[in-house]
Design an enzyme around this catalytic site. Structure first.
Site, PDB file in Angstrom:
ATOM      1  N   ARG A   6       0.809  -1.216   0.000  1.00 44.25           N
ATOM      2  CA  ARG A   6       0.000   0.000   0.000  1.00 44.25           C
ATOM      3  C   ARG A   6       0.845   1.269   0.000  1.00 44.25           C
ATOM      4  O   ARG A   6       0.308   2.379  -0.103  1.00 44.25           O
ATOM      5  CB  ARG A   6      -0.878   0.036   1.252  1.00 44.25           C
ATOM      6  CG  ARG A   6      -1.949  -0.985   1.217  1.00 44.25           C
ATOM      7  CD  ARG A   6      -2.582  -1.146   2.558  1.00 44.25           C
ATOM      8  NE  ARG A   6      -3.745  -1.973   2.415  1.00 44.25           N
ATOM      9  CZ  ARG A   6      -4.995  -1.511   2.368  1.00 44.25           C
ATOM     10  NH1 ARG A   6      -5.243  -0.240   2.521  1.00 44.25           N
ATOM     11  NH2 ARG A   6      -5.989  -2.330   2.192  1.00 44.25           N
ATOM     12  N   GLU A  53      -1.287  -0.742 -22.215  1.00 41.04           N
ATOM     13  CA  GLU A  53      -0.796  -1.461 -21.039  1.00 41.04           C
ATOM     14  C   GLU A  53       0.726  -1.657 -21.125  1.00 41.04           C
ATOM     15  O   GLU A  53       1.430  -1.529 -20.124  1.00 41.04           O
ATOM     16  CB  GLU A  53      -1.545  -2.805 -20.927  1.00 41.04           C
ATOM     17  CG  GLU A  53      -1.025  -3.780 -19.883  1.00 41.04           C
ATOM     18  CD  GLU A  53      -1.032  -3.261 -18.441  1.00 41.04           C
ATOM     19  OE1 GLU A  53      -1.572  -2.185 -18.184  1.00 41.04           O
ATOM     20  OE2 GLU A  53      -0.440  -3.943 -17.585  1.00 41.04           O
ATOM     21  N   HIS A  74      -2.620  11.619 -37.034  1.00 42.00           N
ATOM     22  CA  HIS A  74      -3.332  12.775 -36.468  1.00 42.00           C
ATOM     23  C   HIS A  74      -2.494  13.518 -35.439  1.00 42.00           C
ATOM     24  O   HIS A  74      -3.035  14.261 -34.629  1.00 42.00           O
ATOM     25  CB  HIS A  74      -4.671  12.315 -35.889  1.00 42.00           C
ATOM     26  CG  HIS A  74      -5.524  11.654 -36.915  1.00 42.00           C
ATOM     27  ND1 HIS A  74      -6.329  12.360 -37.781  1.00 42.00           N
ATOM     28  CD2 HIS A  74      -5.635  10.347 -37.263  1.00 42.00           C
ATOM     29  CE1 HIS A  74      -6.919  11.514 -38.606  1.00 42.00           C
ATOM     30  NE2 HIS A  74      -6.511  10.287 -38.306  1.00 42.00           N
ATOM     31  N   LYS A 103       3.419  -0.267 -18.384  1.00 48.93           N
ATOM     32  CA  LYS A 103       4.420  -1.109 -17.709  1.00 48.93           C
ATOM     33  C   LYS A 103       5.798  -0.463 -17.776  1.00 48.93           C
ATOM     34  O   LYS A 103       6.524  -0.430 -16.797  1.00 48.93           O
ATOM     35  CB  LYS A 103       4.517  -2.511 -18.350  1.00 48.93           C
ATOM     36  CG  LYS A 103       3.436  -3.502 -18.071  1.00 48.93           C
ATOM     37  CD  LYS A 103       3.399  -4.059 -16.672  1.00 48.93           C
ATOM     38  CE  LYS A 103       2.622  -3.197 -15.749  1.00 48.93           C
ATOM     39  NZ  LYS A 103       1.198  -3.204 -15.745  1.00 48.93           N
TER      40      LYS A 103
HETATM   41  O1  M6R Z   1      -6.104  -3.152  -7.674  1.00 50.59           O
HETATM   42  P1  M6R Z   1      -6.572  -2.511  -8.956  1.00 50.59           P
HETATM   43  O2  M6R Z   1      -6.587  -3.435 -10.091  1.00 50.59           O
HETATM   44  O3  M6R Z   1      -7.871  -1.800  -8.780  1.00 50.59           O
HETATM   45  O4  M6R Z   1      -5.486  -1.394  -9.249  1.00 50.59           O
HETATM   46  C1  M6R Z   1      -5.647  -0.492 -10.292  1.00 50.59           C
HETATM   47  C2  M6R Z   1      -4.359   0.223 -10.612  1.00 50.59           C
HETATM   48  O5  M6R Z   1      -3.937   0.976  -9.518  1.00 50.59           O
HETATM   49  C3  M6R Z   1      -3.255  -0.754 -10.995  1.00 50.59           C
HETATM   50  O6  M6R Z   1      -3.614  -1.531 -12.094  1.00 50.59           O
HETATM   51  C4  M6R Z   1      -1.956   0.001 -11.316  1.00 50.59           C
HETATM   52  O7  M6R Z   1      -2.120   0.777 -12.456  1.00 50.59           O
HETATM   53  C5  M6R Z   1      -0.814  -0.992 -11.462  1.00 50.59           C
HETATM   54  N1  M6R Z   1       0.342  -0.513 -10.780  1.00 50.59           N
HETATM   55  C6  M6R Z   1      -0.461  -1.256 -12.866  1.00 50.59           C
HETATM   56  O8  M6R Z   1       0.659  -2.043 -13.015  1.00 50.59           O
END
Ligand code: M6R
Length: 614
Positions: A27, A487, A510, A491
């Site tokens: 977190r 995506e 564009h 990354k």
């Molecule tokens: O736990 P969640 O799938 O809701 O999280 C969403 C985003 O915070 C999460 O996908 C974030 O973008 C990742 N770090 C991507 O790798």
């Protein structure tokens, strides 16, 4: 987006708190600390910028004896991630200590009022003000409970807070307002726990009470009483939870990220294994029931999520529109939650969230709950805050994901969405049972196909070394691979701090094509599908402008030789399966570039695994 924990019992509080905080580090990991009621009935604290291991080291040198305490791991919102801004925070007299997850939205105004009363602040945080507010009320002869409750009423925004005070030493009071990462109380034998989520305390107890928004708990020696903020006391419902898979080992890998990328053939097998069964002429999910009339009146679907989960939604939108022919749109949850969307009870909300705790996704889900919409959740965390809102939960079943950059949960999410689209298609009769069966049969080939891509690991590692010197990248895709381009770019940004943008290839002319020169490699997904000719044209246009190109092509297609500088061959597969395969080399590419640049791949700077504040 912080992790908070409290312990009241007979064990050494410092050990329990540190071990629980380590499980909450996903977190936030900017700084951490704890406050403990010591054996002389004084509150002592220790805090530091850095990670839990740094705190652990400090506590080896200086052990705090005591069995009551609170702890925190921080993702900085207000104020730099230094020692001074680390939690816990106290009032000026160090008589009240708090840990906080959330943002005090009216903190500036409250701070001014407190400063006017003569209080002096030590940190730049919004959180510190909570300790001062409680302390100020205690001085006005309010009880500890009343002081915390009144503070909860005064601060705006979403919060989870734990507080200790030397006026009422053997208590920890916690409260929750809105969606700021949750609070769960754990009942042990002669000991009580409280934490942001069950993963932190699951090794000690499985008897839990989840606090809802606007509730407060008063924890004492082997006791807990519950109160609505501004209301009366109540008896809560207890949950007995099976503690989820907490296989935290990296096995033989150097990082969780690479382990989680490489294990995708297995995690997708696990995702497949709890999904679909055939029941006469119907298709049903194995791990939950979608009631027969669930989709009967649905005339519109909104898919929502954030980050990687949002891109998974975009893939899901393609699946649902083409297999079930239901109007769909994908919305960023942070926008959706504040939008005046024309929604009603015939709108179905599909939320994708790996953690089930993302504040914006929960915000959108809560809004749709008030409008009476049906809701399906796709999540990797059973029993999360999101699962308590949704009508139906589909478990991604990818296994715990620890690397901050999502990898296997992306492929697990899109598999769940594919199966949901198949189910919606058969319910709406846009898909016959034999067609559905054939799609499902195709999907069982995924572990093997993904394995073939994973075996390209050494090739991608070499390629990453070659390209790690560039500062900008473009990722292009069309159709199902457009969200994969986004995506892939996400990354790269996340773990290697390199600027990368995803575009639909059609957008190039564009504007973005103005960026093309020999300093910005372009990664183009050019599989042999109905977009191939268009993609080929885009590649040609980039080449004509001296662009550098890496092409993801269908294995055996040599048509682009001479146009592209490097090639990644993707095994031939049915069209709906391509995003499961194209994403893997992009994940590997990001991992190896970050490694080459010497970054902390599993805990990249400024990020947290779960974003529990807006
Ligand atoms: O736990 P969640 O799938 O809701 O999280 C969403 C985003 O915070 C999460 O996908 C974030 O973008 C990742 N770090 C991507 O790798």
């Amino acid at each position: 987006m912080c992790g908070i924990v409290g312990y009241l019992g007979y064990r050494n509080a410092q050990d329990v708190i540190v071990s629980s905080l380590q499980k909450l580090e996903y977190r936030g990991y900017d700084s951490c600390g704890l406050a403990i009621l010591n054996s002389e009935n004084k509150i002592e604290y220790m805090k530091t910028a850095g990670k839990i291991n740094d705190l652990k080291e400090m506590l080896i040198e200086y052990r705090i004896p005591g069995n009551f305490g609170i702890g925190h791991t921080r993702w900085a919102t207000h104020g730099k991630p230094d020692d001074r801004n680390a939690h816990p925070h106290s009032d000026g007299d160090s008589s009240v200590w708090i840990v906080h997850n959330g943002i005090v939205e009216n903190y500036q105004e409250l701070k001014t009022e407190l400063e006017y009363k003569g209080y002096k602040f030590k940190s730049e945080t919004d959180s510190e003000i909570i300790a001062f507010l409680i302390s100020d009320l205690l001085k006005q002869e309010y009880s500890f409970v009343e002081s915390v409750e009144k503070t909860a009423e005064v601060i705006t925004g979403s919060h989870s807070v734990l507080a200790m005070a030397d006026k009422d030493m053997r208590k920890v009071i916690g409260f929750r307002k809105g969606h700021a990462g949750g609070l769960v109380v754990g009942y042990g034998n002669d000991e009580m726990f409280i934490a942001s989520d069950m993963s932190a305390i699951g090794e000690y107890t499985n008897k839990l009470v989840y606090l809802e928004s606007d509730q407060l708990v008063i924890l004492g020696d082997n006791s807990a009483s519950y109160k609505d903020i501004g209301g009366g006391y109540f008896e809560p419902d207890h949950s007995f939870i099976e503690v989820p898979d907490t296989h935290f080992s990296k096995d033989d890998f150097d990082h969780y990220m690479i382990k989680e990328i490489i294990e995708q053939p297995r995690s997708i097998y696990n995702s497949l294994s709890n999904k679909i069964i055939f029941n006469d002429d119907k298709i049903e999910f194995e791990d939950f029931i979608l009631p027969n009339d669930f989709t009967k009146d649905i005339n519109r679907i909104i898919l929502t999520g954030m980050g990687t989960s949002l891109y998974a939604c975009e893939v899901g939108q393609y699946f649902i529109e083409s297999l079930a022919n239901i109007p769909c749109q994908t919305e960023d949850a942070s926008e959706l939650r504040y939008k005046d969307s024309p929604i009603d009870e015939n709108t179905l909300l599909i939320s994708v969230t790996q953690s089930g705790e993302t504040a914006d996704t929960l915000g959108a889900m809560s809004l749709f709950q008030t409008k009476g919409c049906k809701q399906i959740l796709i999540s990797n965390s059973v029993g999360s805050a999101a699962s308590r809102i949704a009508d139906i939960e589909i478990n991604i079943n990818s296994g715990i994901e620890i690397g901050v950059a999502s990898t296997k949960s992306f492929t697990g999410s899109i598999l769940s969405l594919l199966f949901l689209a198949i189910k919606l298609g058969t319910d709406k009769s846009t898909l016959s049972i034999p067609e559905a069966e054939s799609l499902i049969l195709d999907s069982t080939k995924l572990p093997d196909l993904m394995n073939q891509v994973v075996e390209m690991n050494p090739q991608i590692e070499m390629m990453a070394k070659k390209y790690s010197k560039y500062n900008h990248f473009l990722y292009l895709g069309r159709g199902l691979n457009k969200p994969v381009a986004f995506e892939g770019a996400l990354k790269l940004k996340e773990v290697s701090y390199i600027h990368a943008e995803g575009y639909s290839a059609g957008q190039m002319k564009h504007g973005p094509i103005a960026l093309v020169d020999n300093n910005i490699p372009v990664i183009a997904m050019a599989l042999t599908d109905n977009y191939y000719e268009k993609m080929r044209n885009t590649i040609q246009e980039i080449k004509a402008r001296s662009g550098i190109l890496i092409g993801l092509v269908t294995k055996g297609n040599y048509d682009l030789d001479g146009l592209i500088d490097d090639v990644i061959e993707i095994p031939e597969c049915p069209k709906y399966l391509t995003p499961f395969l194209t994403i893997i080399p992009l994940q590997l590419f990001s991992y190896y570039i970050a490694l080459e640049l010497g970054y902390d791949v599993d805990q990249p700077r400024n990020l947290a695994k779960t974003v529990t504040v807006e």
